[in-house]
Scaffold this motif. Structure first.
Motif, PDB file in Angstrom:
ATOM      1  N   ILE A  84      -7.094 115.146 -14.249  1.00  0.00           N
ATOM      2  CA  ILE A  84      -8.500 115.341 -14.622  1.00  0.00           C
ATOM      3  C   ILE A  84      -9.318 114.190 -14.049  1.00  0.00           C
ATOM      4  O   ILE A  84      -8.862 113.048 -14.001  1.00  0.00           O
ATOM      5  N   ASP A  85     -10.548 114.485 -13.668  1.00  0.00           N
ATOM      6  CA  ASP A  85     -11.438 113.461 -13.115  1.00  0.00           C
ATOM      7  C   ASP A  85     -11.740 112.380 -14.147  1.00  0.00           C
ATOM      8  O   ASP A  85     -11.798 112.632 -15.355  1.00  0.00           O
ATOM      9  N   VAL A  86     -11.961 111.174 -13.660  1.00  0.00           N
ATOM     10  CA  VAL A  86     -12.239 110.021 -14.525  1.00  0.00           C
ATOM     11  C   VAL A  86     -13.436 110.262 -15.449  1.00  0.00           C
ATOM     12  O   VAL A  86     -13.496 109.723 -16.558  1.00  0.00           O
ATOM     13  N   SER A  87     -14.376 111.100 -15.033  1.00  0.00           N
ATOM     14  CA  SER A  87     -15.573 111.349 -15.847  1.00  0.00           C
ATOM     15  C   SER A  87     -15.232 111.967 -17.209  1.00  0.00           C
ATOM     16  O   SER A  87     -15.979 111.807 -18.176  1.00  0.00           O
ATOM     17  N   PHE A  88     -14.103 112.670 -17.296  1.00  0.00           N
ATOM     18  CA  PHE A  88     -13.669 113.277 -18.561  1.00  0.00           C
ATOM     19  C   PHE A  88     -13.544 112.238 -19.672  1.00  0.00           C
ATOM     20  O   PHE A  88     -13.833 112.516 -20.837  1.00  0.00           O
ATOM     21  N   TYR A  89     -13.144 111.027 -19.311  1.00  0.00           N
ATOM     22  CA  TYR A  89     -12.871 109.983 -20.302  1.00  0.00           C
ATOM     23  C   TYR A  89     -14.130 109.270 -20.775  1.00  0.00           C
ATOM     24  O   TYR A  89     -14.064 108.429 -21.669  1.00  0.00           O
ATOM     25  N   GLN A  90     -15.265 109.613 -20.207  1.00  0.00           N
ATOM     26  CA  GLN A  90     -16.501 108.907 -20.527  1.00  0.00           C
ATOM     27  C   GLN A  90     -17.255 109.517 -21.698  1.00  0.00           C
ATOM     28  O   GLN A  90     -18.427 109.218 -21.896  1.00  0.00           O
ATOM     29  N   GLN A  91     -16.610 110.328 -22.501  1.00  0.00           N
ATOM     30  CA  GLN A  91     -17.254 110.887 -23.692  1.00  0.00           C
ATOM     31  C   GLN A  91     -16.931 110.006 -24.901  1.00  0.00           C
ATOM     32  O   GLN A  91     -15.971 109.235 -24.872  1.00  0.00           O
ATOM     33  N   ASN A 104      -1.638 105.355 -25.790  1.00  0.00           N
ATOM     34  CA  ASN A 104      -3.039 105.599 -26.135  1.00  0.00           C
ATOM     35  C   ASN A 104      -3.867 105.756 -24.872  1.00  0.00           C
ATOM     36  O   ASN A 104      -3.565 105.158 -23.835  1.00  0.00           O
ATOM     37  N   VAL A 105      -4.947 106.513 -24.997  1.00  0.00           N
ATOM     38  CA  VAL A 105      -5.942 106.645 -23.941  1.00  0.00           C
ATOM     39  C   VAL A 105      -7.084 105.704 -24.288  1.00  0.00           C
ATOM     40  O   VAL A 105      -7.704 105.836 -25.350  1.00  0.00           O
ATOM     41  N   VAL A 106      -7.364 104.742 -23.419  1.00  0.00           N
ATOM     42  CA  VAL A 106      -8.492 103.839 -23.653  1.00  0.00           C
ATOM     43  C   VAL A 106      -9.776 104.660 -23.570  1.00  0.00           C
ATOM     44  O   VAL A 106      -9.951 105.498 -22.682  1.00  0.00           O
ATOM     45  N   SER A 107     -10.676 104.418 -24.531  1.00  0.00           N
ATOM     46  CA  SER A 107     -11.935 105.152 -24.591  1.00  0.00           C
ATOM     47  C   SER A 107     -13.066 104.161 -24.869  1.00  0.00           C
ATOM     48  O   SER A 107     -12.833 102.970 -24.994  1.00  0.00           O
ATOM     49  N   GLY A 108     -14.275 104.673 -24.978  1.00  0.00           N
ATOM     50  CA  GLY A 108     -15.414 103.779 -25.198  1.00  0.00           C
ATOM     51  C   GLY A 108     -15.813 103.093 -23.898  1.00  0.00           C
ATOM     52  O   GLY A 108     -15.050 103.056 -22.931  1.00  0.00           O
ATOM     53  N   GLU A 109     -17.004 102.535 -23.887  1.00  0.00           N
ATOM     54  CA  GLU A 109     -17.484 101.832 -22.691  1.00  0.00           C
ATOM     55  C   GLU A 109     -16.776 100.497 -22.546  1.00  0.00           C
ATOM     56  O   GLU A 109     -16.199  99.987 -23.501  1.00  0.00           O
ATOM     57  N   SER A 110     -16.858  99.907 -21.356  1.00  0.00           N
ATOM     58  CA  SER A 110     -16.306  98.567 -21.148  1.00  0.00           C
ATOM     59  C   SER A 110     -16.914  97.621 -22.169  1.00  0.00           C
ATOM     60  O   SER A 110     -18.118  97.661 -22.430  1.00  0.00           O
ATOM     61  N   PHE A 151     -10.527  96.624 -23.568  1.00  0.00           N
ATOM     62  CA  PHE A 151     -11.856  96.060 -23.338  1.00  0.00           C
ATOM     63  C   PHE A 151     -12.431  96.482 -21.983  1.00  0.00           C
ATOM     64  O   PHE A 151     -13.568  96.176 -21.671  1.00  0.00           O
ATOM     65  N   GLY A 152     -11.629  97.171 -21.193  1.00  0.00           N
ATOM     66  CA  GLY A 152     -12.074  97.649 -19.888  1.00  0.00           C
ATOM     67  C   GLY A 152     -12.627  99.054 -19.969  1.00  0.00           C
ATOM     68  O   GLY A 152     -12.929  99.568 -21.053  1.00  0.00           O
ATOM     69  N   PRO A 153     -12.742  99.722 -18.822  1.00  0.00           N
ATOM     70  CA  PRO A 153     -13.316 101.072 -18.788  1.00  0.00           C
ATOM     71  C   PRO A 153     -12.377 102.108 -19.399  1.00  0.00           C
ATOM     72  O   PRO A 153     -11.165 101.869 -19.523  1.00  0.00           O
ATOM     73  N   PRO A 154     -12.917 103.269 -19.771  1.00  0.00           N
ATOM     74  CA  PRO A 154     -12.081 104.321 -20.357  1.00  0.00           C
ATOM     75  C   PRO A 154     -11.189 105.002 -19.316  1.00  0.00           C
ATOM     76  O   PRO A 154     -11.449 104.919 -18.115  1.00  0.00           O
ATOM     77  N   GLY A 155     -10.135 105.686 -19.836  1.00  0.00           N
ATOM     78  CA  GLY A 155      -9.257 106.443 -18.954  1.00  0.00           C
ATOM     79  C   GLY A 155      -8.022 105.686 -18.508  1.00  0.00           C
ATOM     80  O   GLY A 155      -7.316 106.127 -17.603  1.00  0.00           O
ATOM     81  N   TYR A 156      -7.739 104.565 -19.175  1.00  0.00           N
ATOM     82  CA  TYR A 156      -6.564 103.778 -18.826  1.00  0.00           C
ATOM     83  C   TYR A 156      -5.530 103.826 -19.950  1.00  0.00           C
ATOM     84  O   TYR A 156      -5.828 104.205 -21.078  1.00  0.00           O
ATOM     85  N   VAL A 157      -4.308 103.445 -19.598  1.00  0.00           N
ATOM     86  CA  VAL A 157      -3.162 103.549 -20.501  1.00  0.00           C
ATOM     87  C   VAL A 157      -3.015 102.291 -21.345  1.00  0.00           C
ATOM     88  O   VAL A 157      -2.925 101.182 -20.808  1.00  0.00           O
ATOM     89  N   TYR A 158      -2.982 102.481 -22.661  1.00  0.00           N
ATOM     90  CA  TYR A 158      -2.677 101.390 -23.591  1.00  0.00           C
ATOM     91  C   TYR A 158      -1.362 101.739 -24.281  1.00  0.00           C
ATOM     92  O   TYR A 158      -1.312 102.647 -25.103  1.00  0.00           O
ATOM     93  N   THR A 159      -0.285 101.061 -23.878  1.00  0.00           N
ATOM     94  CA  THR A 159       1.011 101.249 -24.526  1.00  0.00           C
ATOM     95  C   THR A 159       1.327 100.007 -25.346  1.00  0.00           C
ATOM     96  O   THR A 159       0.905  98.905 -25.013  1.00  0.00           O
ATOM     97  N   TYR A 160       2.060 100.210 -26.408  1.00  0.00           N
ATOM     98  CA  TYR A 160       2.570  99.086 -27.194  1.00  0.00           C
ATOM     99  C   TYR A 160       3.825  99.545 -27.923  1.00  0.00           C
ATOM    100  O   TYR A 160       4.089 100.746 -28.034  1.00  0.00           O
ATOM    101  N   VAL A 161       4.610  98.587 -28.386  1.00  0.00           N
ATOM    102  CA  VAL A 161       5.855  98.910 -29.074  1.00  0.00           C
ATOM    103  C   VAL A 161       5.686  98.674 -30.567  1.00  0.00           C
ATOM    104  O   VAL A 161       5.186  97.632 -30.995  1.00  0.00           O
TER     105      VAL A 161
END
Length: 195
Positions: free
Chosen positions: A5-12, A86-92, A68-78
């Motif tokens: 999916i295009d990066v714009s999808f994550y900007q909601q 997790n899918v990073v969301s929200g504005e930078s 804290f960065g742009p949306p649409g990136y991967v946040y993994t943790y153990v």
């Protein structure tokens, strides 16, 4: 095979994204092959004001940095030896994220059984946040990747007719935040982690 999916999808907004992710296809390509599943359950975490979020109070650590960065990136943790995604969301600068809680298997089911064990029921392969990462071969090292390019990405999936909402799971020590109805799931889907 699938088209990210295009990066714009994550900007909601995060709560909208958490609902919009339902039905989308989470795909992981590995040397052993590709496995994927339709997202059937998510949880939203609204950063600084959400006591259940890792970034509550704008807490910025090595672990939460990607949020804290742009949306649409991967946040993994153990957590308890399980990797969660997790899918990073929200504005930078606004550290928010959506936890992917459950999938309905789509492709690579044989691979999922290899990773999760041959004695598992199909329903038990991906019906929880730690189960789905193991089944797809998602690792902590996927942290910081984008969701809009292989090897780990989200593609168009199928339409989810009925969506339910309720309190998130496993966050008992988060004060009033434990009551927020920010968990979303596909009603009637047998792969949802719990009702």
């Amino acid at each position: 095979m699938f088209q990210p999916i295009d990066v714009s999808f994550y900007q909601q907004p995060t709560l909208e994204l958490a609902r919009s992710l339902l039905g989308k296809l989470l795909v992981k390509e590995t040397e052993l092959g590709t496995a994927s599943g339709w997202i059937v359950e998510t949880e939203a975490y609204i950063g600084p004001g959400d006591r259940a979020a890792h970034s509550f109070g704008n807490r910025r650590t090595r672990r939460t940095d990607v949020m804290f960065g742009p949306p649409g990136y991967v946040y993994t943790y153990v957590m308890h030896t399980h990797c969660l995604i997790n899918v990073v969301s929200g504005e930078s600068g606004h550290p928010e994220a959506v936890l992917i809680r459950a999938l309905e298997p789509c492709t690579g089911i044989g691979l999922m059984y290899e990773r999760r064990g041959p004695d598992k029921k199909l329903q038990a392969l991906t019906n929880g946040p730690g189960k789905l990462t193991k089944a797809l071969g998602i690792e902590k090292e996927d942290y910081g990747r984008s969701f809009f390019a292989p090897p780990l990405y989200i593609a168009e999936g199928k339409n989810i007719e009925s969506i339910a909402a309720g309190p998130r799971i496993g966050i008992e020590n988060s004060g009033e935040a434990k009551h927020y109805p920010w968990r979303y799931w596909a009603m009637g889907n047998p792969f949802v982690s719990r009702l």
